[in-house]
Scaffold this active site. Structure first.
Site, short mmCIF file in Angstrom:
data_model
loop_
_atom_site.label_atom_id
_atom_site.label_comp_id
_atom_site.label_asym_id
_atom_site.label_seq_id
_atom_site.Cartn_x
_atom_site.Cartn_y
_atom_site.Cartn_z
N GLY A 106 -4.13 -9.61 -12.01
CA GLY A 106 -4.58 -9.94 -10.92
C GLY A 106 -3.35 -10.23 -9.87
N CYS B 219 -1.78 1.57 -3.05
CA CYS B 219 -2.63 2.80 -2.69
C CYS B 219 -1.78 4.17 -2.86
CB CYS B 219 -3.13 2.68 -1.41
SG CYS B 219 -3.32 1.09 -0.84
N LYS C 103 0.12 5.44 -6.12
CA LYS C 103 -0.91 5.17 -7.07
C LYS C 103 -1.96 6.70 -7.00
CE LYS C 103 -4.78 3.70 -6.30
NZ LYS C 103 -5.78 2.62 -5.94
N ARG D 40 -9.21 -10.72 -21.35
CA ARG D 40 -9.74 -12.05 -21.80
C ARG D 40 -11.26 -12.03 -22.05
NH1 ARG D 40 -7.15 -16.18 -17.60
NH2 ARG D 40 -8.42 -14.79 -16.38
N TYR E 55 -9.45 -3.17 -11.06
CA TYR E 55 -9.34 -1.81 -10.69
C TYR E 55 -8.02 -1.31 -11.07
CZ TYR E 55 -6.93 -2.66 -6.22
OH TYR E 55 -6.10 -3.14 -5.34
N ILE E 56 -6.80 -2.09 -10.78
CA ILE E 56 -5.51 -1.54 -11.09
C ILE E 56 -5.28 -1.10 -12.51
CG2 ILE E 56 -2.94 -2.13 -10.90
CD1 ILE E 56 -3.62 -3.79 -8.41
N GLU F 43 -25.83 15.64 -2.98
CA GLU F 43 -27.03 15.92 -2.57
C GLU F 43 -27.89 14.72 -3.49
OE1 GLU F 43 -29.08 19.44 -3.72
OE2 GLU F 43 -27.41 19.89 -5.16
N HIS G 27 -27.06 21.84 -0.79
CA HIS G 27 -26.96 22.48 -2.15
C HIS G 27 -26.12 23.57 -2.26
CE1 HIS G 27 -28.94 23.03 -6.16
NE2 HIS G 27 -28.84 24.56 -5.68
N GLU H 247 -7.13 2.10 -13.37
CA GLU H 247 -6.65 3.00 -12.73
C GLU H 247 -5.39 3.69 -13.40
OE1 GLU H 247 -8.18 2.42 -8.20
OE2 GLU H 247 -6.17 1.85 -8.68
N ALA I 121 -13.38 1.33 -4.06
CA ALA I 121 -13.34 2.47 -4.96
C ALA I 121 -12.56 2.06 -6.02
CB ALA I 121 -12.87 3.86 -4.32
N ARG J 270 -15.16 -6.67 -13.22
CA ARG J 270 -16.15 -7.72 -12.87
C ARG J 270 -16.42 -7.46 -11.27
NH1 ARG J 270 -14.63 -12.98 -11.27
NH2 ARG J 270 -12.54 -12.40 -12.24
N CYS K 176 0.67 -1.12 -0.06
CA CYS K 176 0.05 0.15 0.11
C CYS K 176 0.92 1.15 -0.01
CB CYS K 176 -0.87 -0.01 1.36
SG CYS K 176 -1.97 1.37 1.32
P1 FAD Z 1 1.36 -6.21 1.96
O1 FAD Z 1 0.99 -4.72 2.27
O2 FAD Z 1 1.67 -6.48 0.55
O3 FAD Z 1 2.65 -6.47 2.77
C1 FAD Z 1 3.29 -7.46 2.77
C2 FAD Z 1 4.65 -7.36 3.21
O4 FAD Z 1 5.41 -8.46 3.27
C3 FAD Z 1 5.36 -6.67 1.84
O5 FAD Z 1 6.16 -5.47 2.43
C4 FAD Z 1 6.38 -7.92 1.43
O6 FAD Z 1 7.87 -7.25 1.15
C5 FAD Z 1 6.73 -8.46 2.90
N1 FAD Z 1 6.99 -10.00 2.58
C6 FAD Z 1 6.61 -11.01 1.70
N2 FAD Z 1 7.15 -11.76 1.80
C7 FAD Z 1 8.26 -11.73 2.87
C8 FAD Z 1 9.05 -12.73 3.68
N3 FAD Z 1 9.14 -14.13 3.36
N4 FAD Z 1 9.81 -12.24 4.54
C9 FAD Z 1 9.57 -10.87 4.92
N5 FAD Z 1 8.96 -9.95 4.23
C10 FAD Z 1 8.16 -10.46 3.16
N6 FAD Z 1 -5.94 -1.22 -1.64
C11 FAD Z 1 -6.86 -0.34 -1.09
O7 FAD Z 1 -7.54 -0.48 -0.12
N7 FAD Z 1 -7.11 1.06 -1.87
C12 FAD Z 1 -6.21 1.13 -3.07
O8 FAD Z 1 -6.50 2.24 -3.50
C13 FAD Z 1 -5.42 0.29 -3.30
N8 FAD Z 1 -4.73 0.39 -4.60
C14 FAD Z 1 -3.77 -0.66 -4.94
C15 FAD Z 1 -2.90 -0.28 -5.99
C16 FAD Z 1 -1.97 -1.05 -6.24
C17 FAD Z 1 -1.02 -0.89 -7.43
C18 FAD Z 1 -1.82 -2.27 -5.37
C19 FAD Z 1 -0.77 -3.31 -5.93
C20 FAD Z 1 -2.60 -2.75 -4.51
C21 FAD Z 1 -3.59 -1.84 -4.01
N9 FAD Z 1 -4.26 -1.99 -3.10
C22 FAD Z 1 -5.33 -1.02 -2.52
C23 FAD Z 1 -4.16 -3.23 -2.17
C24 FAD Z 1 -3.31 -3.04 -0.97
O9 FAD Z 1 -2.13 -2.56 -1.22
C25 FAD Z 1 -3.29 -4.46 -0.24
O10 FAD Z 1 -4.69 -5.08 -0.18
C26 FAD Z 1 -2.44 -4.25 0.99
O11 FAD Z 1 -1.42 -3.74 1.11
C27 FAD Z 1 -2.55 -5.70 1.69
O12 FAD Z 1 -1.90 -5.53 2.95
P2 FAD Z 1 -0.86 -6.91 3.54
O13 FAD Z 1 -0.43 -6.66 4.84
O14 FAD Z 1 -1.54 -8.17 3.53
O15 FAD Z 1 0.24 -7.12 2.74
#
Ligand code: FAD
Length: 448
Positions: free
Chosen positions: A263, A47, A50, A199, A178-179, A442, A437, A182, A342, A205, A42
């Site tokens: 995905g 997020c 972006k 596809r 969404y990505i 509104e 308004h 965006e 969103a 979806r 994020c």
């Molecule tokens: P992450 O935030 O992905 O954190 C996982 C962390 O684990 C990473 O830092 C990774 O480096 C670390 N890691 C992985 N494996 C290991 C390991 N073995 N040892 C040590 N570290 C490791 N969500 C929203 O709500 N709003 C948005 O607008 C939005 N926009 C997005 C735009 C993009 C381009 C992307 C890709 C995602 C977006 N998301 C958005 C989704 C959001 O970023 C994720 O849902 C969120 O970050 C998930 O949090 P998490 O803690 O599960 O994992």
């Protein structure tokens, strides 16, 4: 048995950081391992950067519209991608620092290394050091899925999109979630020739059909090209660097950049979970119960790696619920009902609850109210873009089942309305509320 730590968190993203810092604040001895940068997807490549690009991109329209509002804006306004991304990275660095400080000020030990599970109570760091903990929380997130096709190595994903040296002149974005939408909006506003291929024959979806159609129509009006029912055959890199993409059902296309937004898959590969009795789902997701427990009693998982709802606020809630339940004596479960979301497209979309289609399937008959209008600002600017607000209600009671909107500031407007939907309010409750308004919001209380 004495463990090195009470809790070892793997992954310092949205879910892991929240769980670690809250557990730390409860007096738990916590360590967290992060292989890339604290803040996770994020903050570092999702997020936050972006949304800053979306803001930057929107100036293209604002500057054009400004003329109608009396401003003399030169015809050849220049845009500097390098300046924008440098400022974005500065902001990312600031938040990365703030997250690290928060962890440290809650006595969490931050370890900048990859960690894998080597036993029910043991992790092994990339350096080979092993650490024991009473519990392990896996919060490793998800990563972009790249389709298997010849030449796929020539493409990029959202991870690399932020680091492009310049805005590509022609870009093909694969995917329609969404990505994809965006980034299509971002690059289109910055002047790239954007083609989105998918596809299937639809975009977004899961979102309401009319709202999706409206975005498709406006995106096409803005110059984004769409290729549906198209699958990759291959990507060939020509001598001048051009990427020639061949796909089923459509002629080849030459572009300067191919971006896969096809995905995201759970990041569980090579974590060592088999050995502790955790069987991954087919897509790599770690199965957990309502309390985020895996099949191994000392190991928990939260966030995208569990593939429930892949959104930051959900990962944060799961991390908080885990820490409150296990260390704060406050048993908490995340409520997955009515999660608003969103799409930061141009214009953006926001939605909460059931779409019209989903509601009809579930309830048979439903009542749908709508407002299809041109925002005042767009009228004056001569911008031919209509907003659409939809409210889907239970036929008898009028209880609101879903609200779906596309139009300027849709996500800002929907958040408050999502509270009302979550609280089970009715169309009559909205009708009883006086409008502010003149606003776009509104329309929420004026739908017919
Ligand atoms: P992450 O935030 O992905 O954190 C996982 C962390 O684990 C990473 O830092 C990774 O480096 C670390 N890691 C992985 N494996 C290991 C390991 N073995 N040892 C040590 N570290 C490791 N969500 C929203 O709500 N709003 C948005 O607008 C939005 N926009 C997005 C735009 C993009 C381009 C992307 C890709 C995602 C977006 N998301 C958005 C989704 C959001 O970023 C994720 O849902 C969120 O970050 C998930 O949090 P998490 O803690 O599960 O994992």
């Amino acid at each position: 048995m004495a463990f090195d730590y009470d809790l070892f968190v793997i992954g310092a993203g949205s879910g892991g950081v929240r769980a670690a810092r809250v557990a730390g604040a409860y007096g738990t001895r916590v360590a967290i391992a992060e292989e890339y940068r604290v803040g996770g997807t994020c903050v570092i490549r999702g997020c936050v950067p972006k949304k800053l690009l979306v803001y930057g991109a929107h100036f293209a329209e604002d500057l054009r519209d400004a003329r109608e509002f009396g401003w003399d804006v030169p015809k050849d306004v220049a845009f500097d991608w390098q300046r924008l991304t440098a400022n974005v990275f500065k902001e990312v660095d600031r938040i990365n620092g703030a997250y690290t400080n928060t962890l440290e000020s809650n006595n969490v030990t931050v370890i900048g290394e990859r960690a894998t599970v080597s036993g029910p109570n043991e992790v092994t760091l990339a350096s080979g050091r092993t650490i024991t903990a009473e519990r392990i929380l896996i919060a490793v997130g998800a990563r972009p899925h790249v389709p298997d096709c010849p030449g796929a190595e020539h493409g990029i994903t959202s991870n690399e999109a932020f680091h492009l040296p310049a805005v590509p002149r022609r870009i093909l974005i694969a995917g329609a979630g969404y990505i994809a939408n965006e980034f299509a909006g971002i690059f289109n506003e910055f002047g790239a020739e954007v083609t989105l291929m998918n596809r299937s024959d639809m975009i977004l979806r899961g979102y309401d059909e009319q709202i999706r159609d409206r975005l498709l129509q406006i995106s096409m009006m803005k110059g984004i090209q769409f290729r549906f029912n198209a699958s990759f055959r291959g990507i060939e890199k020509l001598a001048d660097g051009t990427l020639r993409v061949s796909m089923s059902g459509h002629p080849d296309i030459d572009v300067d950049c191919v971006m896969f937004a096809t995905g995201r898959v759970p990041n569980s590969a090579g974590l060592g979970l088999d050995a502790v009795g955790i069987t991954l789902a087919e897509n790599g997701a770690i199965p957990v119960d309502e309390d985020n427990r895996t099949a191994c009693p000392s190991i928990y998982a939260v966030g995208d790696v569990t593939d429930r709802v892949q959104l930051t606020p959900v990962a944060i809630r799961e991390g908080q619920a885990f820490a409150d339940s296990v260390y704060g004596n406050k048993p908490t479960r995340v409520d997955y009902d009515c999660i608003p979301s969103a799409v930061f497209s141009h214009p953006p979309i926001a939605a909460v609850g059931l779409t019209e289609g989903q509601a009809k399937l579930k309830y048979g008959t439903v009542k749908v109210y709508a407002s299809d209008f041109r925002a005042m600002k767009n009228v004056l600017a001569g911008r031919n873009e209509r907003a659409l607000y939809k409210m889907v209600c239970e036929a008898e009671s009028g209880r609101i089942l879903g609200i779906h909107i596309i139009g300027p500031d849709a996500p800002e407007i929907l958040q408050a309305a999502a509270v009302a939907v979550k609280a089970g309010l009715t169309k009559a409750d909205f009708d009883a509320t006086v409008a502010i308004h003149p606003t776009m919001a509104e329309e929420l209380v004026l739908m017919r």
